[in-house]
Design an enzyme around this catalytic site. Structure first.
Site, PDB file in Angstrom:
ATOM      1  CE  LYS A  23      27.553  34.723-112.895  1.00 13.51           C
ATOM      2  NZ  LYS A  23      27.631  33.327-113.357  1.00 13.51           N
ATOM      3  CB  SER A  24      21.522  33.370-116.186  1.00 15.09           C
ATOM      4  OG  SER A  24      22.049  32.705-115.081  1.00 15.09           O
ATOM      5  NE  ARG A  28      20.222  30.462-120.240  1.00 16.48           N
ATOM      6  CZ  ARG A  28      20.976  30.132-119.178  1.00 16.48           C
ATOM      7  NH1 ARG A  28      21.830  31.019-118.671  1.00 16.48           N
ATOM      8  NH2 ARG A  28      20.899  28.935-118.624  1.00 16.48           N
ATOM      9  N   GLY A  95      31.164  28.524-115.647  1.00 22.52           N
ATOM     10  CA  GLY A  95      30.492  27.236-115.860  1.00 22.52           C
ATOM     11  C   GLY A  95      29.392  27.349-116.897  1.00 22.52           C
ATOM     12  CB  SER A 168      21.918  21.339-113.782  1.00 18.35           C
ATOM     13  OG  SER A 168      22.756  22.134-114.592  1.00 18.35           O
ATOM     14  CD  GLN A 170      26.017  26.181-115.365  1.00 23.68           C
ATOM     15  OE1 GLN A 170      26.730  25.206-115.176  1.00 23.68           O
ATOM     16  NE2 GLN A 170      26.323  27.381-114.895  1.00 23.68           N
ATOM     17  CG  ASP A 316      23.827  30.916-108.517  1.00 26.71           C
ATOM     18  OD1 ASP A 316      24.344  29.798-108.300  1.00 26.71           O
ATOM     19  OD2 ASP A 316      23.604  31.345-109.669  1.00 26.71           O
ATOM     20  CE  LYS A 343      25.547  25.643-108.213  1.00 32.78           C
ATOM     21  NZ  LYS A 343      24.994  25.642-109.575  1.00 32.78           N
ATOM     22  NE  ARG A 389      26.480  33.558-107.735  1.00 35.14           N
ATOM     23  CZ  ARG A 389      26.116  34.503-108.594  1.00 35.14           C
ATOM     24  NH1 ARG A 389      25.960  35.740-108.188  1.00 35.14           N
ATOM     25  NH2 ARG A 389      25.898  34.223-109.866  1.00 35.14           N
TER      26      ARG A 389
HETATM   27  C1  S3P Z   1      23.171  28.966-114.286  1.00 30.48           C
HETATM   28  C2  S3P Z   1      22.655  27.849-113.679  1.00 30.48           C
HETATM   29  C3  S3P Z   1      23.020  27.437-112.312  1.00 30.48           C
HETATM   30  C4  S3P Z   1      23.647  28.583-111.529  1.00 30.48           C
HETATM   31  C5  S3P Z   1      24.698  29.297-112.328  1.00 30.48           C
HETATM   32  C6  S3P Z   1      24.108  29.878-113.601  1.00 30.48           C
HETATM   33  C7  S3P Z   1      22.756  29.286-115.674  1.00 30.48           C
HETATM   34  O1  S3P Z   1      23.960  26.371-112.393  1.00 30.48           O
HETATM   35  O2  S3P Z   1      24.192  28.098-110.331  1.00 30.48           O
HETATM   36  O3  S3P Z   1      25.282  30.347-111.574  1.00 30.48           O
HETATM   37  O4  S3P Z   1      23.043  30.401-116.153  1.00 30.48           O
HETATM   38  O5  S3P Z   1      22.142  28.421-116.309  1.00 30.48           O
HETATM   39  P1  S3P Z   1      23.515  24.825-112.542  1.00 30.48           P
HETATM   40  O6  S3P Z   1      22.860  24.668-113.841  1.00 30.48           O
HETATM   41  O7  S3P Z   1      24.806  24.064-112.441  1.00 30.48           O
HETATM   42  O8  S3P Z   1      22.600  24.552-111.393  1.00 30.48           O
END
Ligand code: S3P
Length: 428
Positions: A23-24, A28, A95, A168, A170, A316, A343, A389
């Protein structure tokens, strides 16, 4: 409330799965493809709701993206080619979309507004809006830029040096994406190492980023060149089957092409330390995102303590690790995981409350949870609370129950793993 009966009382799981895209990395790949000049092809893209939200935002910013199953063709516009959206950008439940988009939009001189669902509306955004405002972006939202709806008018950014108050990826990524469009250098210092997909993606798209342990530096004014991206399987999705294979009797499951980026493999370290029969094969460490196959067999597990720098490497996976711990002999303590509270749900509360309904001996603490094993799990009605999740963790828990288990709000699972139930069925 709609509920579905979960599969229960399973005595064996066996087979091989190819885990859907990470997913991440999928998010991107869309962002970098859009910001690059030229045509980017993405394969094994995760067609889950979160990543589809990212595609929809970029289409509204004037980027042409064609999708055929798990392949994307993105006609990149470059940092200077995005256009002011005529509509509100809706990030759904994601998020990652909203926080990274805030970084990108901070460098754009036009006006845009971001909204999401009821879970996003409660998640803290000042962690990104404060540093982005200090770089020069005009951002506003409910409660002084803390909550959605959030509007941005960016442009003319200046690089900053910023010590992240929370670990984080993100937040780090949002500042990097703004820094790439700023005047001068942007330096970020992390408290612990978090997933580094953005840094790897910058290099993959021909950009420059310097990483020195916990310090990351980018220069502004960079341009990206289109490239091809092969997304590895998501270890966070594989985690549900790793745990299922370890706790269901008489099981053996192989998961193919799983992403093994060291910033994401905390669950493997923890499972091995608990005694899991988990092996890695066919590794491709040379890929821009390393990957390999994982095989898990039914395991005799013992409790452990999970704390400190490993937390961001498995954040996660904590819901499903909590389930794993209910089937381990002894006590498992999870600490330093306050981030779980912000989360998709407050995952300390949702994990503890829902697992208790199935008979687990588990208690919440201020920064994690304590699980006493090994306990049999039983039937009941549980809820995902709209958190993908939590839904999948409960579906794995149900496999052990000799009584019926009903799941409310199970549709949330399609946020990250639309084929989860068909994959589970294929192992039974
Ligand atoms: C993510 C970073 C994490 C993770 C989220 C995806 C990302 O969050 O929990 O599911 O894709 O950068 P945080 O940056 O809030 O820790």
């Amino acid at each position: 409330m709609k509920s579905v009966k979960l599969v229960n009382n399973i005595k064996n799981l066996s087979g091989t799965l190819t885990i859907p895209g990470d997913k991440s990395i999928s998010h991107r790949s869309v962002m970098f493809g859009a910001l690059a000049e030229g045509t980017t092809t993405v394969t094994n893209f995760l067609s889950g709701e979160d990543c589809l939200s990212t595609i929809s935002c970029f289409r509204k910013l004037g980027v042409e993206i064609k999708q055929e199953d798990e392949t994307l063709i993105i006609h990149g516009k470059g940092f200077k080619g995005l256009v002011e959206p005529g509509e509100i950008l809706d990030v759904g439940n994601s998020g990652t979309t909203i926080r990274l988009m805030l970084g990108i939009l901070s460098g754009q001189s036009f006006f845009s507004t971001l909204v999401g669902d009821s879970s996003i509306a409660k998640r803290p955004m000042t962690r990104v809006t404060i540093p982005l405002k200090s770089m020069g972006a005009s951002i506003d939202g409910r409660n002084n830029g803390e909550f959605t709806p959030i509007s941005v008018r960016g442009g003319s950014l200046k690089g900053i040096t910023y010590e992240l108050p929370v670990a984080s990826a993100q937040v780090k990524s949002a500042i990097l994406l703004a820094g790439l469009q700023a005047e001068g250098e942007t330096v970020i210092i992390e408290p612990s190492k978090t997933r580094d997909h953005t840094e790897r993606m910058i290099k993959q798209f021909g950009g420059e980023v310097e990483v020195d342990n916990l310090t990351i530096t980018v220069k502004g004014g960079q341009a990206f060149k289109a490239t091809d991206v092969q997304v590895p399987g998501d270890i966070s999705s594989a985690a549900f089957f790793l745990v299922a294979g370890a706790i269901v009797e008489d099981s053996e499951i192989t998961l193919k092409n799983v992403g093994l980026n060291p910033s994401r493999t905390g669950i493997i370290d923890v499972m091995l330390s608990m005694g899991a029969e988990l092996t890695i094969s066919n590794e491709h460490p040379e890929a821009f995102e390393p990957m390999g196959d994982l095989t898990i067999k039914t395991s005799n597990l013992k409790g452990t303590t999970i704390e400190g720098d490993i937390i961001p490497r498995l954040i996660d996976e904590i819901p499903v690790i909590a389930l794993l711990a209910t089937q381990a002999e002894g006590v498992t303590v999870i600490k330093d995981a306050e981030e779980l509270k912000v989360k998709e749900t407050n995952r300390i509360d949702t994990v503890v409350n829902e697992l208790k309904k199935l008979g687990a001996n588990i208690e919440a603490t201020s920064d994690g949870m304590i699980i006493y094993g090994k306990t049999p799990l039983t039937g009941g009605t549980v809820s995902s609370h709209g958190d993908h999740r939590i839904g999948m963790m409960l579906a794995v828990a149900a496999l052990l129950s000799d009584k019926e288990v009903f799941l409310e709000n199970g549709e949330a699972i399609s946020v990250s793993y639309p084929s989860f139930f068909s994959h589970l069925d294929s192992l039974i």
